[in-house]
Motif scaffolding. Structure first.
Motif, PDB file in Angstrom:
ATOM      1  N   UNK A   1       0.842  -1.200   0.000  1.00  0.00           N
ATOM      2  CA  UNK A   1       0.000   0.000   0.000  1.00  0.00           C
ATOM      3  C   UNK A   1       0.879   1.253   0.000  1.00  0.00           C
ATOM      4  N   UNK A   2       0.448   2.256  -0.733  1.00  0.00           N
ATOM      5  CA  UNK A   2       1.141   3.548  -0.721  1.00  0.00           C
ATOM      6  C   UNK A   2       0.528   4.388   0.387  1.00  0.00           C
ATOM      7  N   UNK A   3       1.273   4.582   1.459  1.00  0.00           N
ATOM      8  CA  UNK A   3       0.806   5.352   2.608  1.00  0.00           C
ATOM      9  C   UNK A   3       1.778   6.498   2.868  1.00  0.00           C
ATOM     10  N   UNK A   4       1.282   7.644   3.329  1.00  0.00           N
ATOM     11  CA  UNK A   4       2.142   8.834   3.409  1.00  0.00           C
ATOM     12  C   UNK A   4       3.297   8.712   4.391  1.00  0.00           C
ATOM     13  N   UNK A   5       3.230   7.784   5.308  1.00  0.00           N
ATOM     14  CA  UNK A   5       4.308   7.637   6.292  1.00  0.00           C
ATOM     15  C   UNK A   5       5.271   6.515   5.920  1.00  0.00           C
ATOM     16  N   UNK A   6       5.107   5.918   4.763  1.00  0.00           N
ATOM     17  CA  UNK A   6       5.923   4.779   4.370  1.00  0.00           C
ATOM     18  C   UNK A   6       6.928   5.132   3.289  1.00  0.00           C
ATOM     19  N   UNK A   7       7.957   4.303   3.202  1.00  0.00           N
ATOM     20  CA  UNK A   7       8.810   4.252   2.014  1.00  0.00           C
ATOM     21  C   UNK A   7       8.416   3.015   1.217  1.00  0.00           C
ATOM     22  N   UNK A   8       8.467   3.066  -0.104  1.00  0.00           N
ATOM     23  CA  UNK A   8       8.120   1.880  -0.884  1.00  0.00           C
ATOM     24  C   UNK A   8       9.146   0.772  -0.681  1.00  0.00           C
ATOM     25  N   UNK A   9       8.785  -0.481  -0.989  1.00  0.00           N
ATOM     26  CA  UNK A   9       9.728  -1.596  -0.820  1.00  0.00           C
ATOM     27  C   UNK A   9      11.040  -1.334  -1.557  1.00  0.00           C
ATOM     28  N   UNK A  10      12.138  -1.607  -0.870  1.00  0.00           N
ATOM     29  CA  UNK A  10      13.449  -1.436  -1.472  1.00  0.00           C
ATOM     30  C   UNK A  10      14.036  -0.054  -1.322  1.00  0.00           C
TER      31      UNK A  10
ATOM     32  N   UNK B   1      15.123   3.518   0.877  1.00  0.00           N
ATOM     33  CA  UNK B   1      15.615   3.775   2.236  1.00  0.00           C
ATOM     34  C   UNK B   1      14.460   3.932   3.207  1.00  0.00           C
ATOM     35  N   UNK B   2      14.640   3.553   4.465  1.00  0.00           N
ATOM     36  CA  UNK B   2      13.533   3.616   5.427  1.00  0.00           C
ATOM     37  C   UNK B   2      13.089   5.058   5.672  1.00  0.00           C
ATOM     38  N   UNK B   3      11.847   5.251   6.068  1.00  0.00           N
ATOM     39  CA  UNK B   3      11.368   6.609   6.380  1.00  0.00           C
ATOM     40  C   UNK B   3      12.013   7.134   7.650  1.00  0.00           C
ATOM     41  N   UNK B   4      11.887   8.434   7.864  1.00  0.00           N
ATOM     42  CA  UNK B   4      12.426   9.041   9.075  1.00  0.00           C
ATOM     43  C   UNK B   4      11.736   8.454  10.307  1.00  0.00           C
ATOM     44  N   UNK B   5      12.490   8.213  11.375  1.00  0.00           N
ATOM     45  CA  UNK B   5      11.876   7.672  12.598  1.00  0.00           C
ATOM     46  C   UNK B   5      10.713   8.520  13.090  1.00  0.00           C
ATOM     47  N   UNK B   6      10.817   9.836  12.958  1.00  0.00           N
ATOM     48  CA  UNK B   6       9.730  10.721  13.406  1.00  0.00           C
ATOM     49  C   UNK B   6       8.427  10.370  12.714  1.00  0.00           C
ATOM     50  N   UNK B   7       8.472  10.137  11.412  1.00  0.00           N
ATOM     51  CA  UNK B   7       7.253   9.855  10.664  1.00  0.00           C
ATOM     52  C   UNK B   7       6.683   8.482  11.033  1.00  0.00           C
ATOM     53  N   UNK B   8       7.565   7.515  11.253  1.00  0.00           N
ATOM     54  CA  UNK B   8       7.103   6.181  11.650  1.00  0.00           C
ATOM     55  C   UNK B   8       6.440   6.259  13.024  1.00  0.00           C
ATOM     56  N   UNK B   9       7.128   6.870  13.978  1.00  0.00           N
ATOM     57  CA  UNK B   9       6.598   6.975  15.340  1.00  0.00           C
ATOM     58  C   UNK B   9       5.280   7.742  15.363  1.00  0.00           C
ATOM     59  N   UNK B  10       5.230   8.893  14.693  1.00  0.00           N
ATOM     60  CA  UNK B  10       4.013   9.695  14.677  1.00  0.00           C
ATOM     61  C   UNK B  10       2.852   8.897  14.090  1.00  0.00           C
TER      62      UNK B  10
ATOM     63  N   UNK C   1      -0.336  17.332  10.651  1.00  0.00           N
ATOM     64  CA  UNK C   1       0.714  17.370  11.667  1.00  0.00           C
ATOM     65  C   UNK C   1       2.083  17.572  11.035  1.00  0.00           C
ATOM     66  N   UNK C   2       2.390  16.826   9.983  1.00  0.00           N
ATOM     67  CA  UNK C   2       3.718  16.936   9.385  1.00  0.00           C
ATOM     68  C   UNK C   2       3.879  18.238   8.598  1.00  0.00           C
ATOM     69  N   UNK C   3       2.763  18.838   8.204  1.00  0.00           N
ATOM     70  CA  UNK C   3       2.856  20.172   7.589  1.00  0.00           C
ATOM     71  C   UNK C   3       3.191  21.215   8.652  1.00  0.00           C
ATOM     72  N   UNK C   4       2.495  21.162   9.782  1.00  0.00           N
ATOM     73  CA  UNK C   4       2.708  22.151  10.840  1.00  0.00           C
ATOM     74  C   UNK C   4       3.986  21.889  11.626  1.00  0.00           C
ATOM     75  N   UNK C   5       4.283  20.614  11.853  1.00  0.00           N
ATOM     76  CA  UNK C   5       5.443  20.231  12.666  1.00  0.00           C
ATOM     77  C   UNK C   5       6.221  19.160  11.907  1.00  0.00           C
ATOM     78  N   UNK C   6       7.071  19.562  10.969  1.00  0.00           N
ATOM     79  CA  UNK C   6       7.723  18.602  10.059  1.00  0.00           C
ATOM     80  C   UNK C   6       8.838  17.774  10.695  1.00  0.00           C
ATOM     81  N   UNK C   7       9.186  18.053  11.929  1.00  0.00           N
ATOM     82  CA  UNK C   7      10.249  17.299  12.591  1.00  0.00           C
ATOM     83  C   UNK C   7       9.892  17.129  14.055  1.00  0.00           C
ATOM     84  N   UNK C   8      10.590  16.209  14.709  1.00  0.00           N
ATOM     85  CA  UNK C   8      10.323  15.998  16.132  1.00  0.00           C
ATOM     86  C   UNK C   8      10.697  17.243  16.934  1.00  0.00           C
ATOM     87  N   UNK C   9      11.703  17.990  16.455  1.00  0.00           N
ATOM     88  CA  UNK C   9      12.084  19.222  17.146  1.00  0.00           C
ATOM     89  C   UNK C   9      10.976  20.269  17.047  1.00  0.00           C
TER      90      UNK C   9
END
Length: 343
Positions: free
Chosen positions: A21-30, A32-41, A61-69
């Motif tokens: 499935x294409x989901x906004x918090x994922x990287x496609x198979x193969x 590089x992995x997504x940012x930990x912030x996006x996975x955790x959120x 959320x990722x528009x308003x707060x694009x990073x864990x910081x």
């Protein structure tokens, strides 16, 4: 016909490579992995909530707060308001607390053990972040995975007691390579093929290994214990209006809907009905009743309305403009009450 890591993981990963499935918090198979912030959120948001419901919240959320910081620096009230409608509001409070811990440490924890130390991060989220963001072998078990594993091995005793066996079986088929992709493949299989009702066994890449399919009735798994009837509670929400504004309060930080803006109420909870005692004397008008279902109880909430030029309010609160009520971030039950009061 017993499933094993040697047969399950290659077949499932091949299927995932073609059908992920294409989901906004994922990287496609193969990729590089997504940012930990996006996975955790995303995993925090997805607890007890559907993918379709989470997607627009994740985007905002990722528009308003694009990073864990950025999230760590946000006022908690703003985060709570942005969370309104997702439910389980303790997740939002823990989200802010965790972001601040990570920002202070200047590094995202990369092991299950370290992740488990963060507020609101349990076994599932810790395993998901470790596997998906950091590529570690971790046993990731959500409701979809529970269903797939219970059917693969035809585990015939009921939830929740069967969960230990499900985890052991999931551990046995989890590979060391591509652990994050395997976890997401199991989730996708449960969400799209191995569904709760009418599983699509003819399309399943694991059909030949599935004990429940061999038994002829995969839909009976996982076996569920009889549901307990929810208690029914009653309460009152008080709509106090003056000169184009309504009185809102902030609920206590701990407890149900903690830290959220809300209408004043009469103290209802999962354990007791409300007192029906209004916050001030006056000519109240009944606007009707709204119904809302919480996890552990159902609520009939009567809405009472009071309009006056200068009502004398006691305690902490704020006058919120009526034409901006949608931006107050009211929890769903109070948003329903607000709609009823203004109808």
């Amino acid at each position: 016909m017993t499933a094993s890591a040697q047969t399950i993981s290659p077949d499932l990963l091949d299927w995932y490579d073609r059908n992920a499935r294409a989901l906004p918090w994922r990287s496609p198979p193969g990729a590089p992995p997504p940012e930990p912030y996006r996975v955790w959120l995303s995993e925090v948001m997805l607890q007890q909530t559907t993918t379709a419901a989470v997607a627009p919240y994740f985007a905002e959320f990722t528009r308003r707060w694009p990073s864990v910081e950025a999230l760590a620096a946000a006022p908690e009230a703003d985060v709570m308001a942005a969370w309104a409608g997702l439910g389980y509001y303790s997740r939002a409070r823990n989200l802010v607390a965790t972001a601040r811990i990570i920002a202070e440490r200047e590094a995202f924890p990369d092991t299950e053990e370290a992740l488990r130390e963060l507020p609101g991060v349990g076994a599932y989220i810790a395993a998901a972040v470790a596997a998906i963001a950091f590529g570690q072998r971790a046993v990731v078990v959500d409701a979809n995975v529970e269903r797939v594993v219970s059917r693969l091995f035809a585990l015939g005793y009921p939830l929740p007691g069967v969960r230990k066996a499900i985890r052991e079986k999931a551990d046995a088929i989890t590979p060391h390579a591509r652990a994050g992709d395997f976890a997401q493949a199991m989730m996708d299989l449960g969400a799209t093929i191995c569904t709760p009702r009418e599983p699509r066994c003819l399309l399943c890449p694991l059909a030949e290994d599935c004990d429940a399919r061999a038994g002829g009735d995969p839909a009976r798994y996982p076996v569920k214990a009889p549901k307990k009837a929810k208690p029914q509670r009653t309460g009152t929400a008080w709509w106090i209006e003056r000169e184009g504004a309504v009185w809102l309060v902030c609920r206590p930080a701990k407890g149900m809907l903690g830290g959220m803006r809300a209408l004043p109420d009469d103290g209802w909870s999962a354990r007791v009905d409300g007192s029906r005692k209004p916050p001030l004397a006056g000519d109240w008008e009944r606007a009707g009743t709204v119904r809302h279902s919480f996890t552990h109880f159902d609520l009939d909430l009567e809405v009472q309305v009071f309009r006056a030029a200068e009502p004398q309010m006691a305690g902490d609160g704020e006058w919120w403009p009526l034409d901006e009520i949608d931006s107050a971030g009211l929890p769903t039950v109070f948003a329903k009450a607000a709609q009823r009061a203004q109808a």
